[in-house]
Motif scaffolding. Sequence first.
Motif, PDB file in Angstrom:
ATOM      1  N   THR A   1      30.396  59.566  34.310  1.00  0.00           N
ATOM      2  CA  THR A   1      28.978  59.586  34.789  1.00  0.00           C
ATOM      3  C   THR A   1      28.231  60.632  34.514  1.00  0.00           C
ATOM      4  OG1 THR A   1      29.980  60.482  36.885  1.00  0.00           O
ATOM      5  CG2 THR A   1      29.930  58.121  36.969  1.00  0.00           C
ATOM      6  N   THR A   2      28.663  61.690  33.913  1.00  0.00           N
ATOM      7  CA  THR A   2      28.007  63.002  33.570  1.00  0.00           C
ATOM      8  C   THR A   2      27.530  62.989  32.044  1.00  0.00           C
ATOM      9  OG1 THR A   2      30.062  64.431  33.744  1.00  0.00           O
ATOM     10  CG2 THR A   2      28.796  64.163  35.664  1.00  0.00           C
ATOM     11  N   TYR A   3      28.180  62.119  31.467  1.00  0.00           N
ATOM     12  CA  TYR A   3      27.918  62.450  29.913  1.00  0.00           C
ATOM     13  C   TYR A   3      26.744  61.622  29.532  1.00  0.00           C
ATOM     14  CZ  TYR A   3      28.800  62.085  24.814  1.00  0.00           C
ATOM     15  OH  TYR A   3      28.556  62.057  23.523  1.00  0.00           O
ATOM     16  N   THR A   4      26.063  62.350  28.634  1.00  0.00           N
ATOM     17  CA  THR A   4      24.597  62.069  27.839  1.00  0.00           C
ATOM     18  C   THR A   4      24.957  62.154  26.292  1.00  0.00           C
ATOM     19  OG1 THR A   4      24.054  64.484  28.031  1.00  0.00           O
ATOM     20  CG2 THR A   4      23.299  62.641  29.701  1.00  0.00           C
ATOM     21  N   SER A   5      24.481  61.352  25.540  1.00  0.00           N
ATOM     22  CA  SER A   5      24.422  61.224  24.079  1.00  0.00           C
ATOM     23  C   SER A   5      23.946  62.438  23.604  1.00  0.00           C
ATOM     24  CB  SER A   5      23.808  59.770  23.480  1.00  0.00           C
ATOM     25  OG  SER A   5      24.541  58.707  24.234  1.00  0.00           O
ATOM     26  N   GLY A   6      24.323  62.771  22.439  1.00  0.00           N
ATOM     27  CA  GLY A   6      23.542  63.862  21.683  1.00  0.00           C
ATOM     28  C   GLY A   6      24.040  65.194  22.367  1.00  0.00           C
TER      29      GLY A   6
ATOM     30  N   LEU B   1      30.181  54.731  29.933  1.00  0.00           N
ATOM     31  CA  LEU B   1      29.627  55.253  28.848  1.00  0.00           C
ATOM     32  C   LEU B   1      29.338  53.961  27.616  1.00  0.00           C
ATOM     33  CD1 LEU B   1      33.021  57.412  28.246  1.00  0.00           C
ATOM     34  CD2 LEU B   1      30.506  58.256  28.766  1.00  0.00           C
ATOM     35  N   ASN B   2      29.217  53.069  28.132  1.00  0.00           N
ATOM     36  CA  ASN B   2      28.684  51.712  27.424  1.00  0.00           C
ATOM     37  C   ASN B   2      27.579  51.783  26.559  1.00  0.00           C
ATOM     38  OD1 ASN B   2      29.118  49.048  26.535  1.00  0.00           O
ATOM     39  ND2 ASN B   2      27.622  48.252  27.854  1.00  0.00           N
ATOM     40  N   ASP B   3      26.518  52.457  27.037  1.00  0.00           N
ATOM     41  CA  ASP B   3      25.226  52.947  26.199  1.00  0.00           C
ATOM     42  C   ASP B   3      25.062  54.003  25.651  1.00  0.00           C
ATOM     43  OD1 ASP B   3      24.412  50.323  26.676  1.00  0.00           O
ATOM     44  OD2 ASP B   3      23.333  50.897  28.682  1.00  0.00           O
ATOM     45  N   THR B   4      26.215  54.983  25.451  1.00  0.00           N
ATOM     46  CA  THR B   4      26.306  56.340  24.697  1.00  0.00           C
ATOM     47  C   THR B   4      27.004  56.260  23.385  1.00  0.00           C
ATOM     48  OG1 THR B   4      28.540  56.879  25.766  1.00  0.00           O
ATOM     49  CG2 THR B   4      26.472  57.135  26.986  1.00  0.00           C
ATOM     50  N   ASP B   5      27.086  57.194  22.858  1.00  0.00           N
ATOM     51  CA  ASP B   5      27.779  57.574  21.542  1.00  0.00           C
ATOM     52  C   ASP B   5      29.234  57.541  21.832  1.00  0.00           C
ATOM     53  OD1 ASP B   5      27.665  59.771  22.550  1.00  0.00           O
ATOM     54  OD2 ASP B   5      26.738  60.917  20.917  1.00  0.00           O
TER      55      ASP B   5
END
Length: 263
Positions: A52-57, A141-145
């Motif tokens: 829930t806290t992860y962001t791409s890049g 995480l489906n839409d992340t790297d």
Amino acid sequence: MTTAAVTPHPYRITPARVLRSEWHKLRSLRSSWITLGSAAALVLAVGILMGTTYTSGGGDSDVDTVVMVLYGTTLGTLCTVVLGILVTAGEYSTGMIRASLTAVPQRLPVLWAKAAVFAATVFTVMLATSLVTFVVAQFFLNDTDQAASLTDPGVLRAVAGNAAGTTLLSLIALGLGALLRSTPGAIGAFIGGVMVLPEVLTMLPYDAVETAVRYFPTQAAGVLGSATPLPDAASNGGALLALLLWASASLLAAAALLRRRDA
């Protein structure tokens, strides 16, 4: 002359009965399920938090997906390690071990049954927890790297390896509990010898020591739980073999003393 029929003794000791006895002991204790439940909850909670806290890049984009999602296994393993110690050392503190060894005078079947029942239980719980945690975390995480699937190369192996690593580390703790017959002593020995010692040894400027540390229990368990090869680490086969040898050494040392010492 008549020969009286001889009937088999209904209470003959068999491996299956010893296993059943140890299973009843493990499942009848509320602390067993509280500890296992705590381990599962910690792994799942940390996995959801990571998802829930992860962001791409960000700075974690190069971290192995399985390692990141199952990062809570470190905390969960502490719970199963304590449980492993309680399975053996706990019986010495309560005096229950005397009844167990009186019922099974050969002694060693008791230790092997404890190890088998405990290992099967921990592996089942941790494998189910790892699978559920990975699937739930990937929902976020489906839409992340860091999006991944269980069918991706190495992912399912790493999820299963994560459960196997936790199980073997906990078996080492079980052996230490039987060896030292003291819950605080076994916990201290595990923390100092298994968790802290390798970190101290890595400070020594010797290549041979660095190579040896790769096969220490916690380092080997980390390899099994990674979907991608870790730099300067043992191979998956080497890590699994090392953990099996560590667990075997702990149990064999406990078995040797169990045959010689009084309960």
